[in-house]
Write an enzyme that holds these catalytic residues in place. Structure first.
Site, PDB file in Angstrom:
ATOM      1  N   ARG A   1       0.677  -1.190   0.064  1.00  0.00           N
ATOM      2  CA  ARG A   1      -0.136   0.013  -0.122  1.00  0.00           C
ATOM      3  C   ARG A   1       0.987   1.327  -0.127  1.00  0.00           C
ATOM      4  NH1 ARG A   1      -3.844  -0.037   4.920  1.00  0.00           N
ATOM      5  NH2 ARG A   1      -4.605  -1.846   3.680  1.00  0.00           N
TER       6      ARG A   1
ATOM      7  N   HIS B   1       1.360  -2.238   5.687  1.00  0.00           N
ATOM      8  CA  HIS B   1       1.095  -2.670   4.114  1.00  0.00           C
ATOM      9  C   HIS B   1       2.355  -1.825   3.252  1.00  0.00           C
ATOM     10  CE1 HIS B   1      -2.479  -5.043   3.824  1.00  0.00           C
ATOM     11  NE2 HIS B   1      -2.965  -4.360   5.060  1.00  0.00           N
TER      12      HIS B   1
ATOM     13  N   ASP C   1      -3.841  -8.378   2.931  1.00  0.00           N
ATOM     14  CA  ASP C   1      -5.435  -8.902   3.358  1.00  0.00           C
ATOM     15  C   ASP C   1      -5.999  -9.938   2.463  1.00  0.00           C
ATOM     16  OD1 ASP C   1      -5.014  -6.704   5.138  1.00  0.00           O
ATOM     17  OD2 ASP C   1      -6.239  -5.312   4.062  1.00  0.00           O
TER      18      ASP C   1
ATOM     19  N   GLU D   1      -8.133  -7.731  13.025  1.00  0.00           N
ATOM     20  CA  GLU D   1      -8.757  -8.033  11.616  1.00  0.00           C
ATOM     21  C   GLU D   1      -8.563  -9.373  11.297  1.00  0.00           C
ATOM     22  OE1 GLU D   1      -8.056  -3.256  10.173  1.00  0.00           O
ATOM     23  OE2 GLU D   1      -6.645  -4.892   9.656  1.00  0.00           O
TER      24      GLU D   1
ATOM     25  N   HIS E   1      -5.915  -9.789   8.101  1.00  0.00           N
ATOM     26  CA  HIS E   1      -4.849  -9.090   7.977  1.00  0.00           C
ATOM     27  C   HIS E   1      -3.524  -9.828   8.359  1.00  0.00           C
ATOM     28  CE1 HIS E   1      -2.477  -5.100   8.331  1.00  0.00           C
ATOM     29  NE2 HIS E   1      -1.723  -5.948   9.272  1.00  0.00           N
TER      30      HIS E   1
END
Length: 202
Positions: free
Chosen positions: A71, A116, A123, A181, A184
């Site tokens: 990311r 990320h 994910d 999460e 993740h």
């Protein structure tokens, strides 16, 4: 693209993906800065571990579907700006029904510096190889709510079992889970633990 980063689908045979932040189907309600292509990028080390995880999942009748990998930092900055804008209600019911936008950061669902951006976090979820359908997990990607936590109350036995299967697969292949999460995971021996990259995904 940095020389240690690659497109995951070119290195992990049979992997499926749906890069949510390159689409309108995410908590911001539109494509996010830095995601110019619907592809998943990650480090070579990440790909090697995912290939092992894919093989282990296949032995259990599952495949892996990736929602996000590397990311860009500019995407994280975009999340910060979005969290400060007035609420329009478009994505709240699906993604953050019980909190305000700003609380995403306070409660650990979104970070100003994301793992990320180091290139070795993913994910993902499981799907059934026999049907192609996603395994029920008790909430979708980026549902920012306690029900998304590992071991959360409110999931069915099947959903809890599927989460446990994903966790067992990933931990056996060198990943660490994130407690808030279920989707993740970060590579324990990530090659760039202190570097936050910002090149776009093109």
């Amino acid at each position: 693209m940095h020389e240690d980063f690659v497109f995951v689908d070119e290195f992990v045979t049979g992997i499926r993906w749906d890069a949510k932040y390159a689409t309108w189907d995410n908590f911001t309600g539109k494509p996010v800065d830095g995601y110019l292509s619907n592809r998943i990028v990650g480090t070579r080390a990440l790909c090697a571990a995912l290939a092992e995880a894919q093989e282990k999942a296949e032995s259990l009748g599952f495949g892996l579907l990736l929602w996000d990998g590397y990311r860009p930092q500019r995407a994280v900055d975009c999340f910060l700006r979005w969290s400060q804008q007035p609420e329009d209600g478009r994505t709240k019911p699906r993604h953050y029904p019980n909190i305000d936008r700003a609380e995403m950061f306070e409660k650990g669902y979104v970070a100003a510096k994301s793992g990320h951006s180091r290139g070795s976090t993913v994910d993902l979820t499981l799907y059934h190889l026999a049907t192609g359908e996603l395994a029920p997990m008790g909430g979708g990607h980026d549902l920012m709510d306690p029900v998304s936590h590992h071991g959360a109350a409110g999931t069915t036995p099947v959903e809890a079992w599927n989460r446990e299967q994903l966790c067992a697969i990933m931990e056996a292949c060198g990943f660490a889970r994130y407690d808030c999460e279920w989707w993740h995971y970060t590579l324990k021996d990530e090659p760039h633990p202190h570097t936050y990259f910002d090149f776009p995904i093109t």
